[in-house]
Enzyme design. Structure first.
Site, mmCIF file in Angstrom:
data_model
loop_
_atom_site.group_PDB
_atom_site.id
_atom_site.type_symbol
_atom_site.label_atom_id
_atom_site.label_comp_id
_atom_site.label_asym_id
_atom_site.label_seq_id
_atom_site.Cartn_x
_atom_site.Cartn_y
_atom_site.Cartn_z
ATOM 1 N N SER A 1 -8.818 7.114 -2.268
ATOM 2 C CA SER A 1 -7.527 6.854 -2.905
ATOM 3 C C SER A 1 -7.740 6.176 -4.245
ATOM 4 O O SER A 1 -8.692 5.402 -4.422
ATOM 5 C CB SER A 1 -6.717 5.928 -1.985
ATOM 6 O OG SER A 1 -5.589 5.426 -2.656
ATOM 7 N N TYR B 1 -5.722 -2.012 3.550
ATOM 8 C CA TYR B 1 -5.817 -0.550 3.475
ATOM 9 C C TYR B 1 -6.754 -0.132 2.344
ATOM 10 O O TYR B 1 -7.664 0.678 2.528
ATOM 11 C CB TYR B 1 -4.425 0.079 3.272
ATOM 12 C CG TYR B 1 -4.513 1.537 2.901
ATOM 13 C CD1 TYR B 1 -4.789 2.502 3.869
ATOM 14 C CD2 TYR B 1 -4.372 1.954 1.570
ATOM 15 C CE1 TYR B 1 -4.911 3.842 3.512
ATOM 16 C CE2 TYR B 1 -4.494 3.286 1.221
ATOM 17 C CZ TYR B 1 -4.757 4.228 2.190
ATOM 18 O OH TYR B 1 -4.893 5.551 1.841
ATOM 19 N N LYS C 1 -10.676 1.860 2.200
ATOM 20 C CA LYS C 1 -11.106 3.026 1.412
ATOM 21 C C LYS C 1 -12.388 2.685 0.642
ATOM 22 O O LYS C 1 -13.342 3.469 0.626
ATOM 23 C CB LYS C 1 -9.999 3.460 0.457
ATOM 24 C CG LYS C 1 -8.787 4.066 1.140
ATOM 25 C CD LYS C 1 -9.145 5.339 1.891
ATOM 26 C CE LYS C 1 -7.987 5.949 2.643
ATOM 27 N NZ LYS C 1 -8.396 6.950 3.632
HETATM 28 P P1 NAD Z 1 -1.088 11.330 7.686
HETATM 29 O O1 NAD Z 1 -0.795 10.072 8.414
HETATM 30 O O2 NAD Z 1 -0.014 12.352 7.587
HETATM 31 O O3 NAD Z 1 -2.384 12.031 8.310
HETATM 32 C C1 NAD Z 1 -3.404 11.312 8.943
HETATM 33 C C2 NAD Z 1 -3.668 11.971 10.278
HETATM 34 O O4 NAD Z 1 -4.710 11.255 10.937
HETATM 35 C C3 NAD Z 1 -2.452 11.964 11.217
HETATM 36 O O5 NAD Z 1 -2.234 13.282 11.694
HETATM 37 C C4 NAD Z 1 -2.859 11.018 12.341
HETATM 38 O O6 NAD Z 1 -2.296 11.392 13.580
HETATM 39 C C5 NAD Z 1 -4.374 11.131 12.309
HETATM 40 N N1 NAD Z 1 -5.077 9.957 12.813
HETATM 41 C C6 NAD Z 1 -4.852 8.655 12.508
HETATM 42 N N2 NAD Z 1 -5.726 7.860 13.170
HETATM 43 C C7 NAD Z 1 -6.531 8.695 13.906
HETATM 44 C C8 NAD Z 1 -7.603 8.485 14.796
HETATM 45 N N3 NAD Z 1 -8.049 7.249 15.077
HETATM 46 N N4 NAD Z 1 -8.181 9.557 15.371
HETATM 47 C C9 NAD Z 1 -7.738 10.817 15.104
HETATM 48 N N5 NAD Z 1 -6.708 11.069 14.274
HETATM 49 C C10 NAD Z 1 -6.118 10.018 13.670
HETATM 50 O O7 NAD Z 1 -1.611 10.919 6.240
HETATM 51 P P2 NAD Z 1 -1.879 11.815 4.949
HETATM 52 O O8 NAD Z 1 -0.871 11.429 3.934
HETATM 53 O O9 NAD Z 1 -2.048 13.226 5.333
HETATM 54 O O10 NAD Z 1 -3.261 11.170 4.492
HETATM 55 C C11 NAD Z 1 -4.498 11.710 4.875
HETATM 56 C C12 NAD Z 1 -5.609 10.822 4.360
HETATM 57 O O11 NAD Z 1 -5.465 10.697 2.954
HETATM 58 C C13 NAD Z 1 -5.581 9.397 4.902
HETATM 59 O O12 NAD Z 1 -6.902 8.966 5.089
HETATM 60 C C14 NAD Z 1 -4.912 8.607 3.799
HETATM 61 O O13 NAD Z 1 -5.322 7.258 3.805
HETATM 62 C C15 NAD Z 1 -5.444 9.334 2.575
HETATM 63 N N6 NAD Z 1 -4.580 9.161 1.401
HETATM 64 C C16 NAD Z 1 -3.254 9.467 1.492
HETATM 65 C C17 NAD Z 1 -2.432 9.277 0.389
HETATM 66 C C18 NAD Z 1 -0.960 9.557 0.468
HETATM 67 O O14 NAD Z 1 -0.212 9.023 -0.358
HETATM 68 N N7 NAD Z 1 -0.477 10.371 1.390
HETATM 69 C C19 NAD Z 1 -2.982 8.814 -0.821
HETATM 70 C C20 NAD Z 1 -4.351 8.547 -0.877
HETATM 71 C C21 NAD Z 1 -5.135 8.720 0.251
HETATM 72 C C1 WQD Z 2 5.431 4.805 -6.263
HETATM 73 C C2 WQD Z 2 6.347 4.051 -7.216
HETATM 74 C C3 WQD Z 2 6.971 1.863 -6.442
HETATM 75 C C4 WQD Z 2 9.234 3.276 -2.957
HETATM 76 C C5 WQD Z 2 0.816 4.110 -2.424
HETATM 77 C C6 WQD Z 2 -0.457 3.437 -1.990
HETATM 78 C C7 WQD Z 2 -1.652 4.227 -2.473
HETATM 79 C C8 WQD Z 2 -1.545 5.684 -2.045
HETATM 80 C C9 WQD Z 2 -0.238 6.284 -2.424
HETATM 81 C C10 WQD Z 2 -2.646 5.963 0.018
HETATM 82 C C11 WQD Z 2 5.991 2.569 -7.389
HETATM 83 C C12 WQD Z 2 8.181 2.768 -6.505
HETATM 84 C C13 WQD Z 2 8.466 3.205 -4.099
HETATM 85 C C14 WQD Z 2 10.602 2.904 -3.011
HETATM 86 C C15 WQD Z 2 10.337 2.435 -5.362
HETATM 87 N N1 WQD Z 2 -1.611 5.834 -0.628
HETATM 88 N N2 WQD Z 2 9.008 2.797 -5.282
HETATM 89 N N3 WQD Z 2 11.091 2.484 -4.226
HETATM 90 O O1 WQD Z 2 2.544 2.394 -4.356
HETATM 91 O O2 WQD Z 2 1.812 4.120 -6.078
HETATM 92 O O3 WQD Z 2 0.829 4.145 -3.842
HETATM 93 O O4 WQD Z 2 0.832 5.453 -1.936
HETATM 94 O O5 WQD Z 2 -3.779 5.885 -0.342
HETATM 95 O O6 WQD Z 2 -2.770 3.620 -1.940
HETATM 96 O O7 WQD Z 2 -0.500 2.144 -2.541
HETATM 97 O O8 WQD Z 2 3.155 4.850 -4.110
HETATM 98 O O9 WQD Z 2 5.166 6.090 -3.474
HETATM 99 O O10 WQD Z 2 4.863 3.741 -2.595
HETATM 100 O O11 WQD Z 2 5.356 4.083 -5.031
HETATM 101 O O12 WQD Z 2 10.828 2.038 -6.430
HETATM 102 O O13 WQD Z 2 11.329 2.909 -2.016
HETATM 103 O O14 WQD Z 2 7.679 4.073 -6.676
HETATM 104 O O15 WQD Z 2 7.296 0.561 -6.854
HETATM 105 O O16 WQD Z 2 6.267 2.232 -8.724
HETATM 106 P P1 WQD Z 2 2.103 3.755 -4.666
HETATM 107 P P2 WQD Z 2 4.668 4.713 -3.694
#
Ligand code: NAD
Ligand code: WQD
Length: 339
Positions: free
Chosen positions: A124, A150, A154
């Protein structure tokens, strides 16, 4: 290639499974369904005409994972599984470290035992902490100033994988540092289905537009940005999914990190207006205080992924809003198969 997708029943995993199948690969999903959906995978099968081999197991439980994979083979892994709520990680740090670190340790052990040497890890942009430059490149320092467990999981997982690679030179590991994934498959059949109150901006906006929530809280309008609201680099989930396949196929021995972002910033208010325009629905909002730990601007320099993986974003923010709306309006309550 036959790819194991840990967490493949989740938001990003299900879209990646679809692209893998479309490009002729085989897909094995291991997921505990704690935040994922079997229905998402059924719909991926329906959209592609392909088949997904699914096993339900907790990856943090090494014995359960070994048993679940005992009679299944794979020659690459994409590691999505884990807990992802920043706020929850502050309240439950030990649970976050346990699940997110143990999952990676199990996967590395199992890959070693099986001689599997391709690994793509869901990292991330959060690993960069507070940006020191306008656009963030991969050589920006990581780990400094991280404000939540969190984000630390990562950064620590990146370190664990790099240390494992140092003693297994055949390992081809890629850390993909996602910026802000948004949108859905253009069919509207699969998309993001957060349980409970969405933490992230785009699913919240979509739920307001469809009438499931009354109004959006905009967290702060006094940031040093053009309109005072937070600026992020939103990336269409289909672009993100294509980035995984490129990384899997092009991975070289050793460890490499790539940003997956567009290089363009969008403010909260711009996001609201764009969503209103494509949906034709109003998105009422109220300005609220800043959310703890939030940053003003986070935008990728995505040039390394273009140079080395031949990957770039092909869809813009308006397209992401259109596809998110197609999903949200056709599935106002999500998949409805939560276990
Ligand atoms: P998500 O929660 O939709 O998908 C994660 C999946 O992992 C889920 O289906 C959940 O059931 C499964 N899971 C959780 N713990 C588990 C375990 N112990 N064993 C087996 N399965 C397990 O999330 P996503 O948005 O698809 O994100 C996927 C990956 O990308 C995550 O590692 C997340 O941290 C990372 N990521 C997501 C974002 C985002 O904003 N969505 C941003 C950056 C990084
Ligand atoms: C985006 C913008 C908020 C919600 C997070 C994690 C990051 C990654 C992605 C996993 C910001 C604003 C949000 C709301 C708002 N996840 N906001 N009202 O914070 O950039 O990133 O998700 O790895 O690690 O930190 O994403 O979508 O929460 O926020 O005003 O109800 O929207 O302040 O400026 P963020 P977000």
């Amino acid at each position: 290639m036959r790819a194991l997708l840990t967490g493949g029943a989740g938001y990003i995993g299900s879209h990646t499974a679809l692209v893998l199948l479309e490009q002729g690969h085989e897909v094995l999903v291991l997921d505990d369904l704690s935040n994922g959906s079997r229905e998402a995978l059924r719909r991926v099968e329906e959209l592609t005409g392909g088949r997904i081999d699914f096993v339900r197991a907790d990856l943090a439980d090494a014995a359960a994972t070994r048993a679940a994979l005992a009679d299944r083979s794979f020659d690459a892994a994409i590691h999505f599984a884990g807990l992802k709520s920043v706020g929850e990680s502050v309240e439950q740090p030990v649970r976050y470290y346990r699940v997110n670190l143990d999952s990676t340790l199990t996967l590395l052990d199992v890959m070693g035992e099986r001689g599997v040497d391709r690994l793509v890890f869901s990292s991330s942009a959060t690993v960069y902490g507070e940006p020191r430059t306008e656009l963030i490149a991969e050589d920006h320092p990581t780990g400094a100033g991280l404000s939540n467990p969190y984000g630390w999981t990562k950064a620590m997982n990146e370190r664990i994988i790099a240390d494992a690679a140092a003693v297994r030179p055949e390992l081809r590991a890629v850390h993909l540092r996602y910026f802000n994934p948004v949108g859905a498959h253009p069919s509207g059949r699969i998309g993001e289905d957060p349980r409970g109150l969405p933490n992230n901006l785009m699913p919240f906006i979509a739920q307001v537009a469809v009438g499931r929530r009354e109004r959006l809280s905009v967290f702060g309008d006094d940031y040093p940005t053009p309109d005072g609201t937070g600026v992020r680099d939103y990336i269409h989930v289909m672009d993100l999914a294509e980035g995984h396949v490129a990384a899997l196929v092009r991975a070289e021995p050793g460890v490499q990190a790539y940003n997956l972002g567009s290089g363009r910033g969008t403010s909260v208010l711009e996001a609201v207006r764009a969503f209103e325009a494509v949906s034709g629905r109003p998105v009422p909002y109220a300005i609220e205080p800043r959310r703890a730990g939030d940053l003003a601007t986070v935008v990728a320099d995505p040039s390394l992924a273009l140079d080395r993986l031949g990957w770039r974003t092909r869809r813009d923010f308006a397209e992401a809003c259109r596809d998110a709306w197609a999903w949200q309006s056709a599935n106002p309550d999500g998949y409805l198969d939560s276990p």
